[in-house]
Design a protein around this motif. Sequence first.
Motif, PDB file in Angstrom:
ATOM      1  N   ILE A   1     -14.700   6.941  -7.049  1.00 33.87           N
ATOM      2  CA  ILE A   1     -13.502   7.673  -6.640  1.00 33.87           C
ATOM      3  C   ILE A   1     -13.435   7.741  -5.121  1.00 33.87           C
ATOM      4  CG2 ILE A   1     -12.279   9.876  -6.775  1.00 33.87           C
ATOM      5  CD1 ILE A   1     -13.448  10.311  -9.525  1.00 33.87           C
ATOM      6  N   ARG A   2     -14.586   7.856  -4.455  1.00 33.53           N
ATOM      7  CA  ARG A   2     -14.611   7.846  -2.990  1.00 33.53           C
ATOM      8  C   ARG A   2     -13.951   6.564  -2.472  1.00 33.53           C
ATOM      9  NH1 ARG A   2     -18.900   9.634   0.950  1.00 33.53           N
ATOM     10  NH2 ARG A   2     -20.109  10.154  -0.889  1.00 33.53           N
ATOM     11  N   ARG A   3     -14.315   5.433  -3.078  1.00 35.16           N
ATOM     12  CA  ARG A   3     -13.725   4.162  -2.643  1.00 35.16           C
ATOM     13  C   ARG A   3     -12.214   4.164  -2.844  1.00 35.16           C
ATOM     14  NH1 ARG A   3     -18.542   1.868  -4.864  1.00 35.16           N
ATOM     15  NH2 ARG A   3     -17.501   1.440  -6.851  1.00 35.16           N
ATOM     16  N   PHE A   4     -11.774   4.702  -3.972  1.00 40.49           N
ATOM     17  CA  PHE A   4     -10.335   4.743  -4.257  1.00 40.49           C
ATOM     18  C   PHE A   4      -9.609   5.656  -3.267  1.00 40.49           C
ATOM     19  CE2 PHE A   4      -6.761   6.645  -6.755  1.00 40.49           C
ATOM     20  CZ  PHE A   4      -5.959   5.499  -6.780  1.00 40.49           C
ATOM     21  N   VAL A   5     -10.219   6.800  -2.972  1.00 39.28           N
ATOM     22  CA  VAL A   5      -9.624   7.736  -2.016  1.00 39.28           C
ATOM     23  C   VAL A   5      -9.478   7.063  -0.648  1.00 39.28           C
ATOM     24  CG1 VAL A   5     -10.011   9.891  -0.732  1.00 39.28           C
ATOM     25  CG2 VAL A   5     -10.399   9.828  -3.196  1.00 39.28           C
ATOM     26  N   VAL A   6     -10.507   6.309  -0.250  1.00 43.17           N
ATOM     27  CA  VAL A   6     -10.458   5.591   1.027  1.00 43.17           C
ATOM     28  C   VAL A   6      -9.372   4.517   0.999  1.00 43.17           C
ATOM     29  CG1 VAL A   6     -11.749   4.036   2.550  1.00 43.17           C
ATOM     30  CG2 VAL A   6     -12.848   6.083   1.632  1.00 43.17           C
ATOM     31  N   GLU A   7      -9.307   3.782  -0.109  1.00 42.45           N
ATOM     32  CA  GLU A   7      -8.289   2.731  -0.241  1.00 42.45           C
ATOM     33  C   GLU A   7      -6.875   3.289  -0.184  1.00 42.45           C
ATOM     34  OE1 GLU A   7      -9.262   0.895  -3.911  1.00 42.45           O
ATOM     35  OE2 GLU A   7     -11.063  -0.121  -3.159  1.00 42.45           O
ATOM     36  N   GLU A   8      -6.711   4.527  -0.641  1.00 36.90           N
ATOM     37  CA  GLU A   8      -5.393   5.160  -0.647  1.00 36.90           C
ATOM     38  C   GLU A   8      -4.995   5.727   0.715  1.00 36.90           C
ATOM     39  OE1 GLU A   8      -3.032   5.682  -3.577  1.00 36.90           O
ATOM     40  OE2 GLU A   8      -4.162   3.802  -3.694  1.00 36.90           O
ATOM     41  N   GLY A   9      -5.867   5.547   1.704  1.00 29.87           N
ATOM     42  CA  GLY A   9      -5.502   5.945   3.069  1.00 29.87           C
ATOM     43  C   GLY A   9      -5.984   7.306   3.521  1.00 29.87           C
ATOM     44  N   ALA A  10      -7.055   7.811   2.913  1.00 34.33           N
ATOM     45  CA  ALA A  10      -7.535   9.152   3.255  1.00 34.33           C
ATOM     46  C   ALA A  10      -8.054   9.238   4.688  1.00 34.33           C
ATOM     47  CB  ALA A  10      -8.643   9.579   2.281  1.00 34.33           C
ATOM     48  N   ILE A  11      -8.625   8.150   5.208  1.00 35.53           N
ATOM     49  CA  ILE A  11      -9.237   8.217   6.542  1.00 35.53           C
ATOM     50  C   ILE A  11      -8.196   8.377   7.647  1.00 35.53           C
ATOM     51  CG2 ILE A  11     -10.591   6.937   8.246  1.00 35.53           C
ATOM     52  CD1 ILE A  11     -12.273   5.869   5.900  1.00 35.53           C
ATOM     53  N   PRO A  12      -7.205   7.480   7.761  1.00 32.75           N
ATOM     54  CA  PRO A  12      -6.194   7.697   8.815  1.00 32.75           C
ATOM     55  C   PRO A  12      -5.428   8.997   8.629  1.00 32.75           C
ATOM     56  CG  PRO A  12      -5.556   5.888   7.348  1.00 32.75           C
ATOM     57  CD  PRO A  12      -6.967   6.215   7.031  1.00 32.75           C
ATOM     58  N   LEU A  13      -5.224   9.389   7.376  1.00 38.28           N
ATOM     59  CA  LEU A  13      -4.524  10.646   7.111  1.00 38.28           C
ATOM     60  C   LEU A  13      -5.339  11.839   7.608  1.00 38.28           C
ATOM     61  CD1 LEU A  13      -2.228  12.220   5.831  1.00 38.28           C
ATOM     62  CD2 LEU A  13      -3.354  11.985   3.607  1.00 38.28           C
ATOM     63  N   SER A  14      -6.648  11.821   7.374  1.00 34.75           N
ATOM     64  CA  SER A  14      -7.511  12.908   7.830  1.00 34.75           C
ATOM     65  C   SER A  14      -7.509  13.005   9.351  1.00 34.75           C
ATOM     66  CB  SER A  14      -8.948  12.709   7.324  1.00 34.75           C
ATOM     67  OG  SER A  14      -8.994  12.719   5.916  1.00 34.75           O
ATOM     68  N   ILE A  15      -7.541  11.855  10.017  1.00 35.35           N
ATOM     69  CA  ILE A  15      -7.550  11.853  11.483  1.00 35.35           C
ATOM     70  C   ILE A  15      -6.234  12.396  12.029  1.00 35.35           C
ATOM     71  CG2 ILE A  15      -7.630  10.321  13.500  1.00 35.35           C
ATOM     72  CD1 ILE A  15      -9.700   8.641  11.939  1.00 35.35           C
ATOM     73  N   LYS A  16      -5.127  12.076  11.356  1.00 37.12           N
ATOM     74  CA  LYS A  16      -3.834  12.643  11.758  1.00 37.12           C
ATOM     75  C   LYS A  16      -3.841  14.167  11.614  1.00 37.12           C
ATOM     76  CE  LYS A  16      -0.820   8.716  10.639  1.00 37.12           C
ATOM     77  NZ  LYS A  16       0.267   8.252   9.721  1.00 37.12           N
ATOM     78  N   LEU A  17      -4.456  14.649  10.534  1.00 28.78           N
ATOM     79  CA  LEU A  17      -4.499  16.099  10.310  1.00 28.78           C
ATOM     80  C   LEU A  17      -5.332  16.804  11.375  1.00 28.78           C
ATOM     81  CD1 LEU A  17      -4.867  16.368   6.415  1.00 28.78           C
ATOM     82  CD2 LEU A  17      -2.936  17.125   7.798  1.00 28.78           C
ATOM     83  N   VAL A  18      -6.378  16.140  11.863  1.00 27.12           N
ATOM     84  CA  VAL A  18      -7.181  16.733  12.940  1.00 27.12           C
ATOM     85  C   VAL A  18      -6.297  16.982  14.170  1.00 27.12           C
ATOM     86  CG1 VAL A  18      -9.110  16.379  14.534  1.00 27.12           C
ATOM     87  CG2 VAL A  18      -9.339  15.712  12.131  1.00 27.12           C
ATOM     88  N   ARG A  19      -5.307  16.112  14.349  1.00 25.95           N
ATOM     89  CA  ARG A  19      -4.405  16.243  15.500  1.00 25.95           C
ATOM     90  C   ARG A  19      -3.241  17.196  15.236  1.00 25.95           C
ATOM     91  NH1 ARG A  19      -4.027  10.328  15.362  1.00 25.95           N
ATOM     92  NH2 ARG A  19      -5.627   9.366  16.674  1.00 25.95           N
ATOM     93  N   SER A  20      -3.120  17.704  14.018  1.00 25.42           N
ATOM     94  CA  SER A  20      -1.971  18.550  13.667  1.00 25.42           C
ATOM     95  C   SER A  20      -2.049  19.893  14.393  1.00 25.42           C
ATOM     96  CB  SER A  20      -1.911  18.776  12.158  1.00 25.42           C
ATOM     97  OG  SER A  20      -2.944  19.641  11.736  1.00 25.42           O
ATOM     98  N   LYS A  21      -0.986  20.670  14.263  1.00 27.77           N
ATOM     99  CA  LYS A  21      -0.909  21.944  14.974  1.00 27.77           C
ATOM    100  C   LYS A  21      -1.474  23.109  14.168  1.00 27.77           C
ATOM    101  CE  LYS A  21       3.213  20.569  17.574  1.00 27.77           C
ATOM    102  NZ  LYS A  21       4.641  20.882  17.866  1.00 27.77           N
TER     103      LYS A  21
END
Length: 580
Positions: free
Chosen positions: A320-340
Amino acid sequence: MVEQKSDLAGTTAGNSKLTQATDQISSLIVLSHSIKVFPSKWKMIRNKLEELLAILSSLPPDIQASADTNTALSTVLQSIEETTDCCNDLGQKCVEHSYSGKLLMQSDLDIILVKFDSYVKSLSEFVNADGFLSSCNHAIVVSRPGPAASRDDIRFYLKDLLCRFKIGRVEMKIQALISFNEVISEDERYVRIAMEIDGVVHVLMKFLNSKEIRVQEEALKSVAVICGFDSYKSVLVGIGVVSPLIKVLEGGSDLGKELSTRCLMKVTANCDNVWSVSAHGGVSALLKICESGCDDAGGGGELIGLACGVLRNLIGVDEIRRFVVEEGAIPLSIKLVRSKNEGSQISAMELIQVLASGNEFVRGLIVNEGGIRVLVRVLDPKSSYSSKAREKSMRALIILCSDSSGYMNSLKNYGFMDHILYFLHNGEVSIQESALMAASWLSGTSDEFRKAMGDAGFIPELVKFLDAKSFEAREIAAETILRLVAVPRNQKRFVQTGQNVNLLLQLIDPEEGNAGNRKVLLSIIMSLTFCNEGRKKILSSGYLKNIEKLADDQVLDAKKIIRNLSSSRFRSLIRGIWHS
């Protein structure tokens, strides 16, 4: 509860058919408990009888008053009386074991069960007929049992609520759900007994798919409480709770989505259930919720935090970790770090930390997406991130960069050490402790970093923690200094300030009871004896007597220090002080 039942009897007095039916049903329920043969058959019959009794008890006063004159209701009541008479006869035969054959009795009981089920359906249809419940707020409501209520009283109350779940109009269902949520939230006995009553959980599952938002939300509150019991999670998953929860994530109200993620958090705490969430499209739904936090408004921090929490549970399974990564979790998480939104930032960093744990390939993906740079930027004192966010960033970076010299060099280039040093000197207590942990980690990576830390000025800041109030802080600081002074040029830096040596010797005072941290402090002093300037400072300190006392007490490390001080040209200086 006895008074409540007598109130019901008083209300139905004078309504001969209704009174007769309720009395017969009550008597038959009592009889069923004494029957020992065909237990499963009689349990199903008893459940239907209790359901019938609950429906009849919920009838509004005006309908009860017209029970004999209302043709449709009177016909159903007459049939109920006839069937209960027949069932009572069968019950007596079962008690006396006077039936002619088991197969024939089982067949007769099946027929009775089908009849009672048809009466439940008939009464439900009748109750929901236009105009019947126009005054439902005036229907008889069974009072909530007191704190010392018996199991039977609680069961009777829950049965009444179940009836309202099934036959009431929307407002009645909502009120019944509110009452249900109150009791199961305050007393776990209600949860256990409710789970034993056939139909309760299935009705709640049905409500999860309701188009009435308030019904759906109250049902979600119920499921969230029940999910808190480990023994019932598998029951809920087994009857299909995951699918409607995912549907709520995809199209429910904001409150519904929040409640649904809370349920999924509890369900997926057991790794056996994570596959069900993934199979029903849960990963995509959760990532979509997280994506909503990347806009300029940066709202929904609590919901996004819950969604990230469910994802953290899911990625405990490698597939499931691989699937979560394939679905774009990494760039999404980095965007959230930059959120307000602070909540979104923190949740994203926690997700990054779990994604990176124990998986070199995923760590590489995070780094390639700019993860190190973004996380280090959180530590910049000029940024607007909170102390809590900075603490999370430090922890995530430690996990992300461990065991990789390339990543460590990126940390150095982005100014990680400078930020850590700043917070050691200027931070609040909580972030100082996190910075201390980060400094300790850095000191254990390589000689290159130990030299760099010495050059940057870490030693004076670490010394300040040697007499901190927190034992843990004192211990971490001492261990970090010990690693730093393993580098010769850091030994010289340490002894440049004479008070550093004095403090060390003072802290090992045998009378102060610092035995828990003394071994590390003695090891630091031992390292300093390999430096000429260090030996001089130790020998000239007024606290040298503390080492002598420990040596006299046969503390091995103290004796080794004295031997080092006694060697070569320093032997004569202390000959009169200590003899080996």
